[in-house]
Design an enzyme around this catalytic site. Structure first.
Site, PDB file in Angstrom:
ATOM      1  N   ILE A 265      -4.974  -0.626  13.816  1.00 30.32           N
ATOM      2  CA  ILE A 265      -3.650  -1.419  14.123  1.00 30.32           C
ATOM      3  C   ILE A 265      -2.467  -0.398  14.629  1.00 30.32           C
ATOM      4  CG2 ILE A 265      -1.831  -2.980  13.034  1.00 30.32           C
ATOM      5  CD1 ILE A 265      -3.942  -4.229  11.248  1.00 30.32           C
TER       6      ILE A 265
ATOM      7  N   LYS B 250       0.872  -1.312   0.093  1.00 32.44           N
ATOM      8  CA  LYS B 250      -0.010  -0.028   0.089  1.00 32.44           C
ATOM      9  C   LYS B 250       0.523   1.388   0.025  1.00 32.44           C
ATOM     10  CE  LYS B 250      -3.149   2.659   2.919  1.00 32.44           C
ATOM     11  NZ  LYS B 250      -3.784   2.499   4.287  1.00 32.44           N
TER      12      LYS B 250
END
Length: 516
Positions: free
Chosen positions: A352, A84
């Site tokens: 996260i 990403k």
């Protein structure tokens, strides 16, 4: 020699709940508490489902994985991960708008002057390309390209910064294997009660449905929204941020992959929320985050299913949440992590990261059995600041809009925002200034990308930028842009790059039905 009376060392850490938060904590503590006297135990029940709101991350996760000594290629294989390079935002400023929030930086600062100030100066003089053309991660993402910078990489490629998309359930299993190999003990069972010390109110033990009692010195609550210890046992309290972030529900569904694996997350705004799109090796993760005050559940599910890139692989699953945070992340001898600590919708993939931050600071101020107030208070201060800073950045996406096509966007556009966000906006609107020193997340590039992307234009620019020669700056900017473009053109696609670094063949994408 340490006497028994003066030995305050933590002998037993009990992690309540598995999932991403629990196994991240277990993996890290299994590695860093390998001291010969501290036992780490994780209690979880197979009966209790795991909430996986998002599967996208941000670059600091590379630090966490390196801290554990993980091999990146092995990790990507195990979690079916992809790379990403940032997030593409669609329909946020106005319907039809697109902009890119990249990892990395925009261009190069010149003698201490921020690149975006030079870009604003040039834009005031002549037409210039969008600022995303001056960021290596953004340019690579626009062309669907990905490569890791090696030791001998050219200058432009060294500027690539990235994170991952992955299957959160596979990540939990991967970390469980790591933690158990490091000596963490897993106990299967459903917790039905917690016993508190009558004197100081600390948690002494938890009791399982089977009757088994598990005592401990330090308890880490990773039990999800329920907050079994931090809230149900200790009644810590919760700061509700729904008035700033009105979305309170989401539907999630996987679908078949399109032919190409885009190296970025996409966030598309709808009439009462937004939809995520996260490409993995074996499927694409999708979800529609929305406000139940402005949209029915059925309509939200219909919008999600109507905007998939491939065939749905399951029925949509609903999640309900209240955006906000516990008033204390560390209360007595309980530390909350993950959803038990708070929830900020996954628009910028921070869930996260907040777990990782809590783990890092727990290790930094790890207590003994005296549980000193100074250590606890420092941990709570840091976590409060992290949550509030991320909150402000997410609120910016909603409030900085020109959309007036629905009651939801009218509310977001006109709602009062936190005072700390107002201060940031006032500095920006005057001369494009953004001061992010001391913040380890969402630096100047992030704020500039979202502010410009959502049409919050500064009235001017920092006058110190006028000290540079016009021709020199224009030439340097064009050389940067050309360098990023040429580097991206020479890079492999994400699919090609993954095929190079993985030891098995990725699943072939299912036939694409052309849905958008």
């Amino acid at each position: 020699m340490t006497s028994i009376d003066s030995d305050h060392r933590i002998r037993k850490v009990v992690i309540v709940g598995g999932g991403t938060a629990g196994w991240m904590a277990a993996a890290a503590l299994g590695r860093y508490l390998n001291n010969g006297y501290t036992q780490v135990v994780l209690v979880e029940s197979e009966e209790i489902g795991i909430v996986g709101v998002g599967e996208a991350t941000i670059p600091p996760i590379l630090t966490f994985n390196k801290m554990l000594g993980l091999n990146e290629n092995e990790f990507l294989e195990a979690v079916h991960g992809t790379f990403k390079l940032g997030i593409e935002f669609v329909n946020w400023g106005r319907i039809g708008d697109r902009y890119f929030h990249p990892f990395g930086t925009h261009g190069h600062d010149v003698h201490g002057v921020r690149f975006h100030q030079l870009w604003l100066r040039e834009r005031a003089r002549r037409p210039v390309p969008d600022i995303s053309n001056y960021c290596m991660s953004a340019v690579a993402a626009m062309h669907g390209k990905m490569a890791r910078p090696g030791p001998g990489a050219q200058t432009s490629l060294r500027e690539i910064q990235y994170a991952y998309h992955f299957d959160a359930s596979l990540y939990g299993k991967f970390l469980r294997n790591y933690a158990e190999a490091a000596g963490v003990q897993r106990i299967e069972g459903k917790i039905v009660d917690a016993a508190l010390d009558a004197g100081n109110g600390f948690v002494d033990s938890v009791q399982l449905e089977s009757g088994q009692v598990i005592d401990g010195d330090l308890f880490i609550d990773c039990s999800g929204f329920r907050g079994l210890l931090i809230e149900q046992a200790l009644q810590t309290g919760y700061d509700d941020w729904t008035h700033w972030l009105p979305c309170d529900r989401a539907f999630a569904v996987p679908c078949a992959n399109p032919p190409a694996l885009d190296p970025y997350t996409r966030a598309t705004a709808h009439s009462a929320g937004w939809q995520w799109r996260i490409p993995l090796q074996h499927r694409t993760g999708n979800g529609h985050v929305y406000s139940s005050s402005f949209m029915s559940d059925q309509k939200a599910a219909d919008i999600l299913l109507a905007n998939l890139d491939g065939e749905a692989l399951d029925d949509p699953r609903q999640l309900r949440f209240t955006t906000g945070r516990r008033k204390l992340s560390w209360n007595r001898n309980v530390i909350a992590m993950g959803l038990s600590s708070g929830f900020i919708e996954p628009l910028e993939s921070t869930s996260i990261h907040l777990i990782q931050t809590a783990i890092a600071w727990l290790i930094a101020v790890f207590p003994d059995r005296r549980f000193l107030a100074a250590e606890r208070d420092e941990f709570n201060r840091i976590m409060r600041e992290k949550y509030e800073d991320i909150r402000n950045f997410i609120v910016l996406h909603y409030s900085a809009t020109e959309r007036s096509d629905s009651e939801f966007w009218n509310y977001c556009r006109t709602m009062p925002v936190p005072d700390t966000l107002t201060e940031v906006l006032e500095l920006w609107k005057a001369k494009g200034r953004s001061f992010r020193e001391g913040y380890d997340l969402f630096g100047i590039t992030s704020w500039v990308a979202v502010l410009l992307g959502q049409r919050i234009e500064p009235e001017g620019y920092d006058p110190i930028a006028d000290a540079f020669d016009d021709g020199r700056i224009a030439t340097a900017m064009e050389e940067m842009r050309q360098g990023y473009f040429q580097t991206a053109q020479a890079m492999p696609s994400q699919g090609e790059f993954l095929a190079q670094i993985l030891t098995y063949h990725m699943p072939q994408p299912a036939p694409w039905n052309g849905a958008r």
